[in-house]
Every structure is written in C-alpha cells, then in structure tokens.
Scaffold this motif. Structure first.
Motif, PDB file in Angstrom:
ATOM      1  N   GLU A 123      54.240 -30.535   1.467  1.00 36.02           N
ATOM      2  CA  GLU A 123      54.313 -31.935   1.874  1.00 36.02           C
ATOM      3  C   GLU A 123      54.223 -32.841   0.640  1.00 36.02           C
ATOM      4  N   ASN A 126      57.451 -32.454  -1.508  1.00 35.38           N
ATOM      5  CA  ASN A 126      58.658 -33.020  -0.899  1.00 35.38           C
ATOM      6  C   ASN A 126      58.630 -34.542  -0.822  1.00 35.38           C
ATOM      7  N   GLN A 127      57.443 -35.127  -1.022  1.00 34.89           N
ATOM      8  CA  GLN A 127      57.401 -36.589  -1.087  1.00 34.89           C
ATOM      9  C   GLN A 127      57.893 -37.110  -2.427  1.00 34.89           C
ATOM     10  N   ILE A 128      57.878 -36.268  -3.442  1.00 32.76           N
ATOM     11  CA  ILE A 128      58.264 -36.768  -4.765  1.00 32.76           C
ATOM     12  C   ILE A 128      59.565 -36.166  -5.288  1.00 32.76           C
ATOM     13  N   PRO A 132      64.542 -31.706  -0.456  1.00 33.15           N
ATOM     14  CA  PRO A 132      63.338 -31.010  -0.002  1.00 33.15           C
ATOM     15  C   PRO A 132      63.327 -29.526  -0.424  1.00 33.15           C
ATOM     16  N   ASN A 175      60.639 -38.616  -7.971  1.00 29.44           N
ATOM     17  CA  ASN A 175      60.416 -40.028  -7.685  1.00 29.44           C
ATOM     18  C   ASN A 175      59.103 -40.455  -8.342  1.00 29.44           C
ATOM     19  N   ARG A 178      56.591 -42.988  -6.592  1.00 27.96           N
ATOM     20  CA  ARG A 178      55.891 -42.292  -5.502  1.00 27.96           C
ATOM     21  C   ARG A 178      54.862 -41.307  -6.078  1.00 27.96           C
ATOM     22  N   MET A 182      50.857 -41.164  -5.412  1.00 27.43           N
ATOM     23  CA  MET A 182      50.190 -39.978  -4.849  1.00 27.43           C
ATOM     24  C   MET A 182      49.063 -39.508  -5.771  1.00 27.43           C
TER      25      MET A 182
END
Lengths: 266, 231
Positions: A123, A126-128, A132, A175, A178, A182
């Motif tokens: 998770e 995959n946010q950055i 994915p 990213n 982001r 985080m």
C-alpha cells in the motif's frame, strides 16, 4: 537499542583542507538534505554515514550514534543496522516474486503477521509509484521507480530503520511530493542527497558540499519553508503537464499560457 | 607463524580484500608473504610484490585441480614463508565452488560478493562451511533488504562470522584485520580441515573422452552407484 541521535563529525575535503562544518547533530523526526553540485562529495558523505565512518574513509569523518561510537553489530548484521541506505543504483538481483521476497525479509526480521506487513508495504509503495506493483511480479521485472518505492516501503515498514538515507530519490521515478508527505508521518531521521529544491526546502537542515567537504550547515527558515511550498505547487503544474503530454494529449499555446498565468497568481 | 587462506569465487574481490588487509598489517609491523594459486593465469603476485615489496609467488596448477595442487604445494610454501620470517597469505584460484582448501589451524576466509544472488551461500558447501569467517563484498551495489537475506542464508549454511565490507574503499576491513591478529599460529603436521572433494582424476588431468569406460578411478554409470576401476 533505541536510537535517539546521530552525529556527523567533520574531517577533511579532497584537497586535505579541514571541513568548515565540524559537527552536525540530528534527532528523531529531523529531515536533512545534502546539497551541492555533482562531484561535490554528497554521495561520499552519505556513504560515510551509511557505513559508520570511523576515520577509516578518505574523508576521515566520524559518525556517532547516541553520542558514542556505533556498536560493531550494526555493521556485521544489517538486520541490526539502524541505517537503511537507498542509493540511486540499487535494484534487485533476486529472482523471486515480490511476495516471496517480502515474506523472506519479514521472516528474518521476525515479524509475526507476514500477510499484514506485506499488505502495508504494498500500500505504501503503490502510493508513491506510478505503475502499481503486483505481488506476483518478479523482483527483477520491477521498474526503477517501483524498485525504489518498494525499497523505501520495505526500509520503513519491515526494516523499521530509525535512520533512512535516500540518494537522489527525485530521479527514482516516484511521486516525490506524496513520498515526502508519507515519510513525514514516521518519526525517523531522513537524510536526502538531492538536487531538488522541494526536498531541500522542506527539510529542517541542509548541508552544502563543495570539493568533498561540508561547506555550510543551514537551518531552513520559515520563509524558505513557505517558498518550498510554492515550489511544490509549481512542480504540481509541471507534473500535470508531463502527465497530459505523456498520455498523448496535444498541447495548445493559449491553454499553456493560462496555466502559467494561474501559476504566477499562487 | 600465521597462515591465512582466502578462498571465494572468481571476481568476488579476494585480491582487493587482501590488498587492504596487507596494507594495514604491514603498517602494524607484521611481516607477510603472499602465495597465489591459480590455474593458468595470475598476476596478483606481481601486484603484491610491486605495491608492498613483500615476498610473493604464484603457482599454476595447470591440469590439476587448483585445490588439489594447493594441498601438494602448501607444505613447501609454509617452509618458504618461515624462511622469510613471515606470516603466509594464500589466495586460492576460487574456480571450484565446492572445494575447501583450508588447513586446520589456519584462518580460513571466504570472500563472497553480495551481488552473486541470495542463494549462493546454499550452493557452495564446504568452501563456506569450513571457513572461519565470511567476508561479503560489493555491499554498496545491493539493497539492504537483500543484504539481510544474503547474510541470513550464510548463517543458515554455516555457523561462522560474517563481515560486510566495501573492499574498494577499505570499509569494514579493520575488523577483518583484528580477526587476523587474533588468529593462532599453525601447528605441524599440517592437515586439511575437512575432506573436501579435492581428488584429482583422469578428467581433471586432461582426458577429454566422454563415457565412464574411458576413465579410471572412482566412476559411475548413469544407473549405478560409485565404483572403483584401476589398480
């Protein structure tokens, strides 16, 4: 052992001159950027930190943990090393799936619930990353950005490393805005080697390198932090343009002008 | 005298590690001699002679298994180093990943590169298991996560000390030097530490014919156990 503090004690530059910065102390939650032109010694400095230099590298710097010489086990056993170093060129060599690798790593670090840990890492990563990561993909098939995203997530979650060194993550294809958001949520020491003004101005301190030596240590002023936020806004515009062009859109000068006009208003 | 035996696959960084070690030991006033064992080419002896001015030799094993050759020549080599009043550092060819040339009472160092894949420690057997210390090199090229797995796999395969080193820049070498300084002197008679597969055979000696019926010694057929043919 609980890590509270890391100290860099200055040594010598390439020409043998004493470093102008003789000591830098970082405590948990601090963000430090190391800046300077290519060849100024940034990477050598984080390598010194990552390997706990003890006057045994060309710079003759010393690294202290909690005001003392680091324990030998830090270097002998990477699982006990409080520092995770994520460099520009580390990829993965292991010919196993992402799930398999994370499972092995979680086992070595004696995490109880592997599935939960793996889900957290995926998770985070995959946010950055743009594309994915899929658990069944081979580690060696990951793109540069995916590898770097996975390494960062692994260091933060499985490694739970209190000190994380990141070498030019702006080039990693992740990213960045982001990622910074985080990372800020974790109470760790983050050290960035960077050419990116967003990273530099959102850090608490920056060390300026020249000729292999630490030239200056600057505390980011509130004014600079505000400027950093504006640069981030500018960057969002560039990223927006990049995504549109990458996805095949045609650009018009008039539309571009209005985007730029909006940018100047912010 | 101390006997330091350094094994490890080709390109793992044995020579680089040893150069860093020799530089430090000489500074501390130790006298050293260096022997390189290889199959058909080696110039490391010249490197050590030129760079450090220490007595250095090489031996080509040619058609013999290099570790077999090592067993045959080391007795003489130890005498040579004794005459020089020096500790002896032996660097093996590192071509056969199963063999373990270590001698009882010597300090056996196996050099493994972190880039060689995390399952290597499980594959190489006695070269690792009979060593006293494993030095993992090229750590700057591999992620920390993979280094941890690599190390865990070494510890699984052998209960020995593991040191990580960036030999090009000399990092992690001081701890290896301290380990060498603690090593005991060798005692005669010199014996191999274990029974590694260092047997010479007709194939090692250059006979190229395919099929067991062309060979002598310990043989097997596709569907048989090992058997012995010869006198």
């Amino acid at each position: 052992m609980e890590i509270r503090k890391i100290t860099i004690l200055g040594g010598y530059g390439r020409g043998g001159e004493e470093e102008l910065v003789d000591q830098v102390d970082l405590e948990m939650g601090d963000l430090l950027s190391i800046v300077g032109p290519t060849g100024s010694g940034k990477t050598a400095l984080i390598n010194d930190i990552g390997l706990f230099a003890a006057e045994d590298t060309p710079s003759m710097r010393r690294i202290l943990i909690n005001d003392a010489a680091p324990a030998e086990e830090f270097l002998d056993d990477p699982a006990k090393n409080p520092i995770a170093l994520i460099t520009q060129h580390t990829g993965f060599l292991s010919d196993v799936t992402v799930a398999n690798f994370l499972d092995i790593h979680a086992k070595i670090r004696k995490h109880g619930n592997h599935d939960a840990v793996i889900a957290d890492i995926l998770e985070f990563a995959n946010q950055i990353t743009g594309e994915p990561i899929i658990l069944d993909s081979a580690m060696t098939e990951l793109s540069g950005g995916q590898s770097r995203a996975l390494l960062i997530a692994d260091a933060v979650i499985i490694g739970n490393s209190p000190i994380i060194l990141l070498d030019e993550i702006e080039n990693a294809g992740i990213n960045l805005t982001r990622a910074l958001e985080m990372l800020r949520k974790y109470e760790k020491i983050f050290i960035f080697v960077t050419h990116d003004p967003r990273i530099t101005l959102s850090s608490d301190y920056r060390i300026v390198m020249k000729g292999g030596a630490m030239q200056d240590a600057i505390t980011t002023s509130p004014e600079e932090k505000r400027i950093g936020e504006k640069i981030t806004a500018l960057d969002k515009i560039i990223v927006g343009l990049r995504d549109r062009i990458s996805s095949g859109e045609h650009m018009l000068e008039k539309e571009f002008q209005s985007i730029m006009d909006m940018a100047w208003l912010t | 005298m101390k006997l330091i035996m350094c094994a490890g696959p080709p390109t793992s960084g044995k020579t680089t590690v040893l150069r860093q070690v020799v530089r430090r030991l000489l500074k501390k006033g130790r006298r050293l001699a260096y022997l390189k064992i290889d199959v058909q080419f080696a110039d490391e002896d010249e490197v050590f002679r030129d760079e450090f001015g220490i007595p250095a030799r090489k031996v080509y094993s040619g058609e013999l298994c290099p570790d077999h050759a090592s067993v045959l020549v080391l007795g003489d080599a130890v005498k040579w180093a004794e005459e020089e009043g020096a500790d002896l550092i032996v660097e093996t060819a590192g071509l056969c990943l199963r063999c373990a040339p270590y001698i009882a009472g010597s300090l056996g160092i196996v050099v493994l590169e972190a880039t060689s894949g995390m399952n290597l420690p499980r594959k190489i057997g006695a070269m690792l298991a009979l060593a006293d210390i494993a030095v993992v090199t090229k750590i700057d090229l591999v992620s920390q996560a993979e280094r941890e797995v690599f190390r865990a796999n070494i510890m699984d395969a052998a209960r020995i000390d593991v040191l990580e080193a960036d030999a090009l820049r000399g990092i992690g070498i001081d701890r290896l030097v301290r380990r060498i300084e603690r090593a005991e002197d060798i005692k005669k008679p010199l014996m191999l530490k274990g029974s590694p597969p260092v047997a010479t055979c007709t194939i090692c000696a250059g006979k190229k014919d395919i099929g067991w019926e062309h060979h002598f010694g310990v043989l097997r057929k596709l569907d048989s156990d090992l058997f012995y043919r010869g006198e």
